[in-house]
Design an enzyme around this catalytic site. Structure first.
Site, PDB file in Angstrom:
ATOM      1  N   GLU A   1      49.622  41.885  42.957  1.00 13.05           N
ATOM      2  CA  GLU A   1      49.648  41.617  44.397  1.00 13.05           C
ATOM      3  C   GLU A   1      50.288  40.257  44.690  1.00 13.05           C
ATOM      4  O   GLU A   1      51.068  40.111  45.634  1.00 13.05           O
ATOM      5  CB  GLU A   1      48.228  41.711  44.965  1.00 13.05           C
ATOM      6  CG  GLU A   1      47.716  43.141  44.872  1.00 13.05           C
ATOM      7  CD  GLU A   1      46.357  43.410  45.507  1.00 13.05           C
ATOM      8  OE1 GLU A   1      46.068  44.570  45.766  1.00 13.05           O
ATOM      9  OE2 GLU A   1      45.596  42.461  45.737  1.00 13.05           O
TER      10      GLU A   1
ATOM     11  N   GLN B   1      33.117  47.396  44.625  1.00 14.24           N
ATOM     12  CA  GLN B   1      32.248  48.564  44.844  1.00 14.24           C
ATOM     13  C   GLN B   1      31.016  48.589  43.944  1.00 14.24           C
ATOM     14  O   GLN B   1      29.902  48.789  44.444  1.00 14.24           O
ATOM     15  CB  GLN B   1      33.064  49.864  44.711  1.00 14.24           C
ATOM     16  CG  GLN B   1      33.673  50.312  46.026  1.00 14.24           C
ATOM     17  CD  GLN B   1      32.640  50.467  47.151  1.00 14.24           C
ATOM     18  OE1 GLN B   1      31.544  50.971  46.957  1.00 14.24           O
ATOM     19  NE2 GLN B   1      32.976  50.007  48.330  1.00 14.24           N
TER      20      GLN B   1
HETATM   21  C1  LIG Z   1      41.953  37.408  43.470  1.00 18.02           C
HETATM   22  C2  LIG Z   1      40.967  38.541  43.349  1.00 18.02           C
HETATM   23  C3  LIG Z   1      41.316  39.801  43.825  1.00 18.02           C
HETATM   24  C4  LIG Z   1      40.415  40.846  43.739  1.00 18.02           C
HETATM   25  N1  LIG Z   1      40.772  42.069  44.218  1.00 18.02           N
HETATM   26  C5  LIG Z   1      39.886  43.080  44.181  1.00 18.02           C
HETATM   27  C6  LIG Z   1      40.199  44.340  44.745  1.00 18.02           C
HETATM   28  O1  LIG Z   1      41.303  44.543  45.277  1.00 18.02           O
HETATM   29  N2  LIG Z   1      39.255  45.317  44.701  1.00 18.02           N
HETATM   30  C7  LIG Z   1      38.032  45.123  44.144  1.00 18.02           C
HETATM   31  O2  LIG Z   1      37.198  46.026  44.142  1.00 18.02           O
HETATM   32  N3  LIG Z   1      37.702  43.950  43.573  1.00 18.02           N
HETATM   33  C8  LIG Z   1      38.597  42.923  43.599  1.00 18.02           C
HETATM   34  N4  LIG Z   1      38.265  41.722  43.044  1.00 18.02           N
HETATM   35  C9  LIG Z   1      36.980  41.589  42.355  1.00 18.02           C
HETATM   36  C10 LIG Z   1      35.828  41.425  43.328  1.00 18.02           C
HETATM   37  O3  LIG Z   1      36.138  40.431  44.279  1.00 18.02           O
HETATM   38  C11 LIG Z   1      34.574  41.064  42.569  1.00 18.02           C
HETATM   39  O4  LIG Z   1      34.305  42.114  41.666  1.00 18.02           O
HETATM   40  C12 LIG Z   1      33.393  40.871  43.487  1.00 18.02           C
HETATM   41  O5  LIG Z   1      33.594  39.753  44.298  1.00 18.02           O
HETATM   42  C13 LIG Z   1      32.100  40.708  42.689  1.00 18.02           C
HETATM   43  O6  LIG Z   1      31.052  40.486  43.580  1.00 18.02           O
HETATM   44  P1  LIG Z   1      29.807  39.595  43.142  1.00 18.02           P
HETATM   45  O7  LIG Z   1      28.857  39.628  44.296  1.00 18.02           O
HETATM   46  O8  LIG Z   1      29.319  40.012  41.818  1.00 18.02           O
HETATM   47  O9  LIG Z   1      30.388  38.129  42.938  1.00 18.02           O
HETATM   48  P2  LIG Z   1      31.177  37.176  43.944  1.00 18.02           P
HETATM   49  O10 LIG Z   1      31.725  37.918  45.079  1.00 18.02           O
HETATM   50  O11 LIG Z   1      32.091  36.391  43.080  1.00 18.02           O
HETATM   51  O12 LIG Z   1      30.037  36.211  44.493  1.00 18.02           O
HETATM   52  C14 LIG Z   1      29.352  35.310  43.676  1.00 18.02           C
HETATM   53  C15 LIG Z   1      28.716  34.247  44.547  1.00 18.02           C
HETATM   54  O13 LIG Z   1      27.847  33.460  43.749  1.00 18.02           O
HETATM   55  C16 LIG Z   1      27.996  32.098  44.081  1.00 18.02           C
HETATM   56  N5  LIG Z   1      27.604  31.315  42.897  1.00 18.02           N
HETATM   57  C17 LIG Z   1      28.115  31.413  41.644  1.00 18.02           C
HETATM   58  N6  LIG Z   1      27.480  30.585  40.804  1.00 18.02           N
HETATM   59  C18 LIG Z   1      26.539  29.943  41.549  1.00 18.02           C
HETATM   60  C19 LIG Z   1      25.576  28.946  41.249  1.00 18.02           C
HETATM   61  N7  LIG Z   1      25.421  28.455  40.016  1.00 18.02           N
HETATM   62  N8  LIG Z   1      24.800  28.489  42.260  1.00 18.02           N
HETATM   63  C20 LIG Z   1      24.935  28.966  43.528  1.00 18.02           C
HETATM   64  N9  LIG Z   1      25.823  29.918  43.844  1.00 18.02           N
HETATM   65  C21 LIG Z   1      26.626  30.403  42.880  1.00 18.02           C
HETATM   66  C22 LIG Z   1      29.457  31.961  44.439  1.00 18.02           C
HETATM   67  O14 LIG Z   1      29.678  30.832  45.283  1.00 18.02           O
HETATM   68  C23 LIG Z   1      29.729  33.281  45.159  1.00 18.02           C
HETATM   69  O15 LIG Z   1      29.504  33.179  46.545  1.00 18.02           O
HETATM   70  C24 LIG Z   1      39.144  40.641  43.127  1.00 18.02           C
HETATM   71  C25 LIG Z   1      38.802  39.380  42.667  1.00 18.02           C
HETATM   72  C26 LIG Z   1      39.708  38.336  42.772  1.00 18.02           C
HETATM   73  C27 LIG Z   1      39.326  36.976  42.261  1.00 18.02           C
END
Ligand SMILES: Cc1cc2nc3c(=O)[nH]c(=O)nc-3n(C[C@H](O)[C@H](O)[C@H](O)COP(=O)(O)OP(=O)(O)OC[C@H]3O[C@@H](n4cnc5c(N)ncnc54)[C@H](O)[C@@H]3O)c2cc1C
Length: 426
Positions: free
Chosen positions: A174, A323
């Protein structure tokens, strides 16, 4: 942290990403006290970070205040806190603003960039996991063009206009597509005195295809789209080092560049106290059972990227994507309520709703469970899905209006160096 205990059990959630927010929403109208801790006061919609890096969107249209998402829920508390340690024995979370006791703990801390131990690459490359990092990249790209105008050294100018992206997954693809469109549509207008043909975009991929994990058709089509946009694709090449100037690989290929974007891997963002060898598995993720429960702990759970749930279809753990994170958060909400009512929990079942990537204007590839799409219609599907999952009506409107404007005008308005990023290659 000034959060009084109530008669309800306390659920502490670390992380307001896709998983943490979907869990908090599920719990917040129920008879539990929810405390969400995040080091940022906003939720980031990571799939659109590349548009911030390339001036297509302003960061505030893909971020949303966590307090606002959950403002109507009386049992919900948010604290802006960086969690530094977990002490399971005393059921305590240690943060930079103090300590907090929990009855149930959910780690939803997501993932971070994996440099596979290469300190030089970590020091000199650009990552794109957070909004500040995306803004750094946006500044650097624009600063490079400004600097390229000033230098009379052709090698230096080439390096400033050479963009090397490591990793041929959705992020790399992308970003490469967006940079190619900048080269074609923006550079000639903004920098008429610069030979824009010098701008080269490279994707270096260690495997033999782009978009591994998607169908062969999607992978081939994405490659085709990128090549037509003038992106150079290097497959079966592994980047071995970058010193801020030269990229070396495991082949004869080298690149002189001022910008190496590292999109070659992520690893679980585990937290001290829960990072023992027996808890952490492949990709630095926390090994969980089918209820997202950490192996060996009854009251500690992990969801989203940081959790490794192994299933028959996913022997290395569910994909690190939005997802699975959203679905796990929702399911864990039900399971925690079941636990508090002493009812049995339900095992998590992942429903694959599809995978997609856009390569640029009118170009996307979409693999849905029943059929696969490529091209213009896939691009509309991609846009619709991303608008749908963005949090907040304002953000959806702003992004939609920006996309329509950019589409009609062939433009990217947010090409601003607001916070200069300092990097020298000399
Ligand atoms: C550039 C990019 C493009 C992407 N494109 C896609 C896509 O097109 N389709 C798709 O399905 N997925 C995509 N992904 C992946 C998707 O964004 C992640 O799988 C998803 O965000 C995971 O969700 P999560 O809630 O596990 O973690 P996250 O969304 O990463 O959230 C984690 C949170 O925890 C907080 N945190 C972390 N450590 C600490 C700590 N020690 N103390 C306090 N807070 C903390 C962070 O600040 C953050 O807010 C992409 C990722 C990136 C980086």
């Amino acid at each position: 942290m000034n959060i009084s205990r109530t008669s309800y059990p306390r659920v502490v959630i670390i992380g307001g990403g896709f998983a943490g927010i979907s869990l908090a929403k599920k719990l917040s109208k129920q008879e539990v006290q929810v405390v969400l801790l995040d080091k940022n006061n906003y939720h980031t919609f990571q799939p659109l970070l590349y548009q911030v890096s390339t001036g297509g969107l302003e960061p505030d249209s893909i971020a949303y205040p966590i307090r606002k998402i959950l403002k109507d829920f009386p049992n919900f508390h948010f604290r802006l806190a960086d969690v530094t340690k977990i002490e399971p024995a005393s059921r305590t979370v240690i943060t930079d603003i103090g300590e907090l006791k929990y009855d149930y703990l959910v780690v939803a801390s997501g993932s971070k960039t994996n440099y596979f131990g290469n300190e030089s690459i970590e020091k000199h490359s650009m990552a794109m996991k957070t909004i500040p990092q995306s803004l750094n990249l946006r500044s650097l790209i624009l600063e490079n063009f400004e600097e390229a105008l000033l230098t009379s050294d052709l090698n230096e100018r080439n390096a400033l206009m050479n963009f090397v992206i490591v990793g041929g997954g959705p992020t790399g693809v992308e970003l490469a597509g967006a940079l190619a469109e900048i080269k074609k549509g923006i550079l000639p207008k903004d920098y008429p005195d610069l030979d824009t043909r010098l701008a080269q975009i490279h994707i270096v991929q260690s495997g033999n295809c782009l978009l591994k994990g998607m169908s062969d058709k999607a992978s081939t089509k994405a490659e085709d789209f990128l090549e037509k946009l003038g992106v150079n694709i290097w497959k079966n090449v592994r980047v071995t080092n970058y010193d801020g100037k030269t990229v070396t690989t495991d082949s004869d290929l080298t690149f002189e560049t001022a910008t190496l974007v590292w999109a070659a891997g992520v690893k679980g963002a585990t937290i001290n106290g829960l990072d023992a060898e027996n808890l952490v598995t492949r990709g630095n993720r926390l090994l969980v059972n089918e209820f997202n429960q950490l192996i060996g702990f009854e009251n500690i759970f992990a969801v989203g990227d940081v959790a490794c749930m192994v299933t028959d279809s996913f022997p290395n753990g569910l994909p690190m994507m939005a997802q699975p994170a959203i679905q796990q958060g929702e399911q864990l909400g039900d399971n925690l309520l079941a636990l508090t009512e002493k009812k049995p929990m339900k095992p998590f079942e992942y429903h694959n709703k599809g995978v997609m990537a856009t390569i640029g204007r009118n170009k996307a590839v979409v693999d849905l469970p029943r059929f696969k799409l490529q091209g213009v219609f896939a691009w509309y599907v991609w846009m619709f899905v991303h608008l749908f999952f963005l949090i907040g009506f304002r953000n959806r409107m702003v992004v939609f209006v920006n996309w329509v404007y950019n589409y009609i005008r062939f433009d990217r308005e947010a090409r601003l160096i607001i916070r200069p990023y300092k990097k020298t290659i000399r």
